[in-house]
Write an enzyme that holds these catalytic residues in place. Structure first.
Site, PDB file in Angstrom:
ATOM      1  N   SER A 132       0.872  -1.169   0.000  1.00 34.20           N
ATOM      2  CA  SER A 132       0.000   0.000   0.000  1.00 34.20           C
ATOM      3  C   SER A 132       0.911   1.221   0.000  1.00 34.20           C
ATOM      4  O   SER A 132       1.810   1.351  -0.829  1.00 34.20           O
ATOM      5  CB  SER A 132      -0.914  -0.070   1.232  1.00 34.20           C
ATOM      6  OG  SER A 132      -1.629   1.112   1.428  1.00 34.20           O
ATOM      7  N   TYR A 146      -4.935   8.201  -6.546  1.00 34.17           N
ATOM      8  CA  TYR A 146      -3.927   7.322  -5.928  1.00 34.17           C
ATOM      9  C   TYR A 146      -4.373   6.938  -4.525  1.00 34.17           C
ATOM     10  O   TYR A 146      -4.358   5.754  -4.160  1.00 34.17           O
ATOM     11  CB  TYR A 146      -2.576   8.030  -5.896  1.00 34.17           C
ATOM     12  CG  TYR A 146      -1.455   7.164  -5.358  1.00 34.17           C
ATOM     13  CD1 TYR A 146      -1.053   6.011  -6.022  1.00 34.17           C
ATOM     14  CD2 TYR A 146      -0.790   7.498  -4.172  1.00 34.17           C
ATOM     15  CE1 TYR A 146      -0.031   5.211  -5.527  1.00 34.17           C
ATOM     16  CE2 TYR A 146       0.233   6.699  -3.671  1.00 34.17           C
ATOM     17  CZ  TYR A 146       0.612   5.561  -4.355  1.00 34.17           C
ATOM     18  OH  TYR A 146       1.631   4.766  -3.863  1.00 34.17           O
ATOM     19  N   LYS A 150      -5.138   3.236  -2.795  1.00 27.77           N
ATOM     20  CA  LYS A 150      -4.368   2.678  -1.669  1.00 27.77           C
ATOM     21  C   LYS A 150      -5.258   2.499  -0.433  1.00 27.77           C
ATOM     22  O   LYS A 150      -5.082   1.539   0.315  1.00 27.77           O
ATOM     23  CB  LYS A 150      -3.137   3.548  -1.375  1.00 27.77           C
ATOM     24  CG  LYS A 150      -2.088   3.503  -2.494  1.00 27.77           C
ATOM     25  CD  LYS A 150      -1.578   2.086  -2.782  1.00 27.77           C
ATOM     26  CE  LYS A 150      -0.424   2.043  -3.769  1.00 27.77           C
ATOM     27  NZ  LYS A 150       0.043   0.689  -4.089  1.00 27.77           N
TER      28      LYS A 150
HETATM   29  P1  NAP Z   1       8.588   1.738  -9.671  1.00 28.95           P
HETATM   30  O1  NAP Z   1      10.070   1.508  -9.532  1.00 28.95           O
HETATM   31  O2  NAP Z   1       8.153   2.707 -10.690  1.00 28.95           O
HETATM   32  O3  NAP Z   1       7.889   0.329  -9.887  1.00 28.95           O
HETATM   33  C1  NAP Z   1       6.556   0.200 -10.263  1.00 28.95           C
HETATM   34  C2  NAP Z   1       6.374  -1.196 -10.795  1.00 28.95           C
HETATM   35  O4  NAP Z   1       4.991  -1.419 -11.095  1.00 28.95           O
HETATM   36  C3  NAP Z   1       7.159  -1.448 -12.076  1.00 28.95           C
HETATM   37  O5  NAP Z   1       7.764  -2.714 -11.971  1.00 28.95           O
HETATM   38  C4  NAP Z   1       6.090  -1.443 -13.144  1.00 28.95           C
HETATM   39  O6  NAP Z   1       6.379  -2.268 -14.247  1.00 28.95           O
HETATM   40  C5  NAP Z   1       4.945  -2.055 -12.365  1.00 28.95           C
HETATM   41  N1  NAP Z   1       3.682  -1.891 -13.064  1.00 28.95           N
HETATM   42  C6  NAP Z   1       3.019  -0.761 -13.387  1.00 28.95           C
HETATM   43  N2  NAP Z   1       1.887  -1.059 -14.048  1.00 28.95           N
HETATM   44  C7  NAP Z   1       1.840  -2.424 -14.147  1.00 28.95           C
HETATM   45  C8  NAP Z   1       0.930  -3.370 -14.707  1.00 28.95           C
HETATM   46  N3  NAP Z   1      -0.167  -2.994 -15.357  1.00 28.95           N
HETATM   47  N4  NAP Z   1       1.208  -4.698 -14.576  1.00 28.95           N
HETATM   48  C9  NAP Z   1       2.318  -5.123 -13.942  1.00 28.95           C
HETATM   49  N5  NAP Z   1       3.237  -4.270 -13.422  1.00 28.95           N
HETATM   50  C10 NAP Z   1       2.983  -2.955 -13.516  1.00 28.95           C
HETATM   51  O7  NAP Z   1       7.987   2.256  -8.292  1.00 28.95           O
HETATM   52  P2  NAP Z   1       8.027   1.670  -6.791  1.00 28.95           P
HETATM   53  O8  NAP Z   1       8.236   2.847  -5.923  1.00 28.95           O
HETATM   54  O9  NAP Z   1       8.927   0.502  -6.683  1.00 28.95           O
HETATM   55  O10 NAP Z   1       6.484   1.233  -6.631  1.00 28.95           O
HETATM   56  C11 NAP Z   1       6.108  -0.064  -6.213  1.00 28.95           C
HETATM   57  C12 NAP Z   1       4.885   0.042  -5.339  1.00 28.95           C
HETATM   58  O11 NAP Z   1       5.185   0.832  -4.184  1.00 28.95           O
HETATM   59  C13 NAP Z   1       3.666   0.709  -5.998  1.00 28.95           C
HETATM   60  O12 NAP Z   1       2.504  -0.015  -5.665  1.00 28.95           O
HETATM   61  C14 NAP Z   1       3.630   2.101  -5.343  1.00 28.95           C
HETATM   62  O13 NAP Z   1       2.327   2.623  -5.294  1.00 28.95           O
HETATM   63  C15 NAP Z   1       4.153   1.766  -3.959  1.00 28.95           C
HETATM   64  N6  NAP Z   1       4.705   2.921  -3.212  1.00 28.95           N
HETATM   65  C16 NAP Z   1       5.783   3.617  -3.671  1.00 28.95           C
HETATM   66  C17 NAP Z   1       6.299   4.673  -2.900  1.00 28.95           C
HETATM   67  C18 NAP Z   1       7.520   5.480  -3.325  1.00 28.95           C
HETATM   68  O14 NAP Z   1       7.750   6.569  -2.765  1.00 28.95           O
HETATM   69  N7  NAP Z   1       8.342   4.989  -4.220  1.00 28.95           N
HETATM   70  C19 NAP Z   1       5.675   5.013  -1.694  1.00 28.95           C
HETATM   71  C20 NAP Z   1       4.580   4.296  -1.271  1.00 28.95           C
HETATM   72  C21 NAP Z   1       4.111   3.233  -2.034  1.00 28.95           C
HETATM   73  P3  NAP Z   1       6.931  -1.756 -15.663  1.00 28.95           P
HETATM   74  O15 NAP Z   1       8.422  -1.825 -15.551  1.00 28.95           O
HETATM   75  O16 NAP Z   1       6.394  -2.720 -16.650  1.00 28.95           O
HETATM   76  O17 NAP Z   1       6.407  -0.351 -15.875  1.00 28.95           O
END
Ligand code: NAP
Length: 268
Positions: A132, A146, A150
């Site tokens: 989340s 968003y 979440k």
């Molecule tokens: P990220 O590096 O941009 O990774 C996002 C991932 O989601 C990528 O592997 C992307 O794949 C994948 N994705 C997007 N759409 C998809 C789909 N339709 N089917 C399968 N995969 C898909 O960002 P991250 O920060 O690691 O994010 C991972 C999770 O953490 C997300 O749920 C995000 O909401 C959550 N989150 C992030 C933060 C932050 O500050 N970074 C904070 C709180 C929560 P592709 O390579 O194919 O695009």
């Protein structure tokens, strides 16, 4: 017996770090992603299977689960990590943008859970870890879509634990604060304020600050929390990660709605 995890969105960020960490700790890893042909590192590791899985494509979900079980014999944990964020003024959001945000962040999570449950029920064991955000319990401006997704992930997880616990299946929620993954760069889809001038000054002021959000570089902390959630055998439901998440979620517990609104408004 060697355990197996299926991770969605393992191409980058938390998902990729989590894949490396589970592998390092002796697990089999079904590293799922939309474009496995582009992945050059994970596929070279022992006990890692790269599979194609787009969380908006039902067939790819079923096939990834079947292929993962065929390769490793079972799935002990699933990490619903794939996701992205839509930012902008709600009134300006095209409905396809609204639907896409829910398709990936909510319906994708539900469909992956539904695909692994028959197997986990049969085993009377399993852990579902849903990624989340601190934004699943606290909201910032211009991020309605968003947050909606979440908050939904939190509600799904909190309710689901009751029906799965008697079957030996645990549900966990990981709630990261702001981390410097690719998220801010490529996983934030901005639709802005359109031509709605009433919102423009406030939206432009907000958008001008997005690049300055304090984001932690300690991305591995989130992978560690995911691993802990999948393997600690505890009844703990939520795993907030990062100083910002811990502080803001504590404040959320202690403050009323007006006080928390003023706190957030003062940050933006
Ligand atoms: P990220 O590096 O941009 O990774 C996002 C991932 O989601 C990528 O592997 C992307 O794949 C994948 N994705 C997007 N759409 C998809 C789909 N339709 N089917 C399968 N995969 C898909 O960002 P991250 O920060 O690691 O994010 C991972 C999770 O953490 C997300 O749920 C995000 O909401 C959550 N989150 C992030 C933060 C932050 O500050 N970074 C904070 C709180 C929560 P592709 O390579 O194919 O695009």
């Amino acid at each position: 017996m060697t355990k197996t995890v299926l991770i969605t969105g393992a191409s980058s960020g938390f998902g990729k770090d989590a894949a490396r960490l589970f592998q390092k700790n002796g697990w089999n890893v079904i590293a799922s992603m939309r474009s496995p042909e582009k992945e050059t590192e994970l596929g070279n590791l022992d006990r890692v299977a790269l599979v194609r899985l787009d969380v908006t494509d039902s067939e790819s979900i079923q096939k990834a689960v079947e292929d993962g079980i065929a390769r490793f014999g079972r799935i002990d944990a699933v990490v619903n990590n794939a996701g992205y964020g839509s930012l902008g003024v709600l009134e300006a959001a095209p409905m396809e943008v609204v639907r896409q945000q829910f398709d990936v962040n909510v319906f994708g999570v539900i469909e992956v859970i539904k695909a692994v449950l028959p197997h986990m029920r049969e085993n009377r064991s399993g852990v579902i870890v849903n990624v989340s955000s601190m934004g699943g319990r606290i909201a910032f401006p211009f991020s309605t879509l968003y947050h909606a997704t979440k908050y939904a992930v939190e509600g799904i997880s909190e309710s689901l634990q009751f029906e799965l616990e008697p079957l030996g299946i645990k549900v966990k929620i990981v709630e990261p604060g702001g981390y410097k993954t690719d998220f801010a760069g490529r996983s934030l889809a901005t639709f802005g304020a359109g031509d709605l001038l009433d919102y423009k000054p406030a939206y432009d002021a907000f958008a001008g600050q997005v690049d300055n959000w304090p984001m932690s570089e300690r991305v591995w902390e989130v992978a560690e929390a995911i691993f802990e959630a999948a393997s600690d055998s505890s009844e703990q439901l939520r795993y907030p990660v990062g100083a910002d998440a811990v502080q803001l979620l504590q404040a959320r517990k202690e403050m009323d709605d007006l006080a928390i609104k003023n706190l957030i408004a003062g940050h933006i």
